[in-house]
Write an enzyme that holds these catalytic residues in place. Sequence first.
Site, short mmCIF file in Angstrom:
data_model
loop_
_atom_site.label_atom_id
_atom_site.label_comp_id
_atom_site.label_asym_id
_atom_site.label_seq_id
_atom_site.Cartn_x
_atom_site.Cartn_y
_atom_site.Cartn_z
N ASN A 147 0.81 -1.21 0.00
CA ASN A 147 0.00 0.00 0.00
C ASN A 147 0.84 1.26 0.00
O ASN A 147 0.41 2.30 -0.48
CB ASN A 147 -0.91 0.01 1.24
CG ASN A 147 -1.60 1.34 1.45
OD1 ASN A 147 -2.47 1.73 0.68
ND2 ASN A 147 -1.21 2.07 2.49
N ASP A 209 1.61 6.96 0.41
CA ASP A 209 0.58 6.09 -0.15
C ASP A 209 0.73 5.95 -1.66
O ASP A 209 0.65 6.93 -2.41
CB ASP A 209 -0.80 6.68 0.18
CG ASP A 209 -1.91 5.66 0.02
OD1 ASP A 209 -1.93 4.70 0.81
OD2 ASP A 209 -2.74 5.81 -0.89
N ASP A 239 -0.91 -6.34 3.88
CA ASP A 239 -0.91 -5.32 4.93
C ASP A 239 -1.67 -4.08 4.47
O ASP A 239 -1.59 -3.68 3.30
CB ASP A 239 0.54 -4.96 5.26
CG ASP A 239 0.65 -3.94 6.37
OD1 ASP A 239 0.35 -4.30 7.53
OD2 ASP A 239 1.04 -2.79 6.10
N HIS A 243 -6.69 0.28 2.99
CA HIS A 243 -6.30 1.56 2.43
C HIS A 243 -6.07 1.49 0.92
O HIS A 243 -5.47 2.38 0.33
CB HIS A 243 -5.07 2.09 3.18
CG HIS A 243 -5.37 2.29 4.63
ND1 HIS A 243 -5.99 3.43 5.10
CD2 HIS A 243 -5.22 1.48 5.69
CE1 HIS A 243 -6.18 3.32 6.40
NE2 HIS A 243 -5.73 2.14 6.79
N GLU A 270 -5.82 -7.41 5.25
CA GLU A 270 -5.94 -6.72 6.54
C GLU A 270 -6.92 -5.56 6.37
O GLU A 270 -6.56 -4.49 5.86
CB GLU A 270 -4.60 -6.20 7.03
CG GLU A 270 -4.72 -5.60 8.43
CD GLU A 270 -3.54 -4.75 8.85
OE1 GLU A 270 -3.29 -4.64 10.07
OE2 GLU A 270 -2.88 -4.17 7.96
#
Length: 516
Positions: A147, A209, A239, A243, A270
């Site tokens: 991510n 990000d 992970d 997001h 996640e």
Amino acid sequence: MDPSRTRGRRAPFLRRTTVLAVAALAASLALAVPTADGAVGRGSRSTQEPGVTVSLWEWNWRSVARECTDVLGPAGYDGVQVAPPQNSLKRTALGNGSDTVLHPWWEVYQAVSYDLTSRMGTEAQFKKMVKTCRRAGVKVYVDAVINHTTGQGSTSYGGVDYTPYRYDGLYGPEDFHAPSGECPSSDGGIQDFNAKAQVWNCNLVGLEDLRTGSDDVQAEIAGYLNKLIRYGVSGFRVDAAKHMPPRDLDAIYSRLNRTKDGVKPYWSLEVLPGGPGVLRPEAYLRSGDVLGVDGARQMQQAFKSYTADHTGSLSSLEVFGAAAGLTPSGKTVSFVTNHDSERNDAGDYLNYKDGATYVLAHQWLLADGYGSPQVYSSFAWVTKDDSPPARADGRITDAVCGQGWTCVHRDRGIVAMVGWHDYVGAAKRVNFWTDDANVVAFSKGNRGWVALNNGTAPKEVRVQTGLPGGRYCDVVSGAEQAGGCTGTVVTVGSTGFATVTVPAKGVVAVTRASRL
């Protein structure tokens, strides 16, 4: 990924002989001969979905390889989840007055490049570890950080230097949401965790990000994951998947090759609870399995919040899984805790410091069978940022049980229940009995029976086992030996009932295969 952090980031049924071998291992943890090279694990569902796995969190590659051969394979663990193997941030100085750990655990969650030179070892050591584990019948699952990149520093364990949003030969500013103007917050970070545009397009606790919707970024990520698949990796824990939009995750997954077992890689996401609609774990179920964080919270409430009026007692777990509001069993990685939740400030989750209660909760999860159960085994810590045992340069030293490493996965009672879980398979839970406090018992079809006692005193129970009449060897306290039993013998009458004393903070478990 825990959004509360302020600095970076943190089988087919076993044959009778196999069950007895697992019981013997639970008593002695003896060595066993590994299987042929390339053998897969013993999952009870499909070649893609894992059976019982263990998270050897932040163990180095040499130690994981040794553990696969010496313990995990013989014990019947289907797979091992390992820490992020990519090159990561290497801190060179403390940040501020409250920052006392130079090389905290979360360094490995700040990616710099996709070279496999990390705190856990070299690329050659990683490849050897995967090959060794597969030879032992243990699949390897990688914690994948895709991510974001880093949120601080300029130096990595692989010797690669970088500056904010610039990673030579890999990513530039155009590959990140904030510099591209796609983050709607005022400072480039997530200010509202209920706003999907911020959750998906802004920096999580300062971590840069990635534009995972970009074709170029997807190609880089897929290239990294496919390299791991070529080395023999069977799947990934993604992970901070919350997001990334599901469509981005789907696009990356579509680029992944088949594993050495001939199937697409396992893909667990996640996605922390909380948030509306599209940000909830349920919204990601079409894209992969999700982590069972809510289930871990329910177990803590049952095992540790017991009061005199039975609020939060073990008996409350008569209703567990999807019926208790959790995600579907077939789409969930279930666990008692993980590296984020064990450090929860409010104490909402169990951890190794809970001792016998922590072990018992793992035994409950293995007995109940909700989700794909994962045993969590890592290192002891005092402060939340503590490093695993390591050299001064941050590189993690070999795991030695009892010397900074908890090795909960070796507990004989947990090992025994791994074998029990594999034997009973997907048999339905029936004959549930409880004293309405802290003792429960149930059968798994006619394959096995178990009783658990979270109380502080032994408890005698008379219950229906669902098994044929006869004498059975408790796989937790002993093993069958020369036609006898080295532990507790459970005598089942002709009608299936048995009177059994369940030890305090203990378990009694038998299967049809443990009949004497």
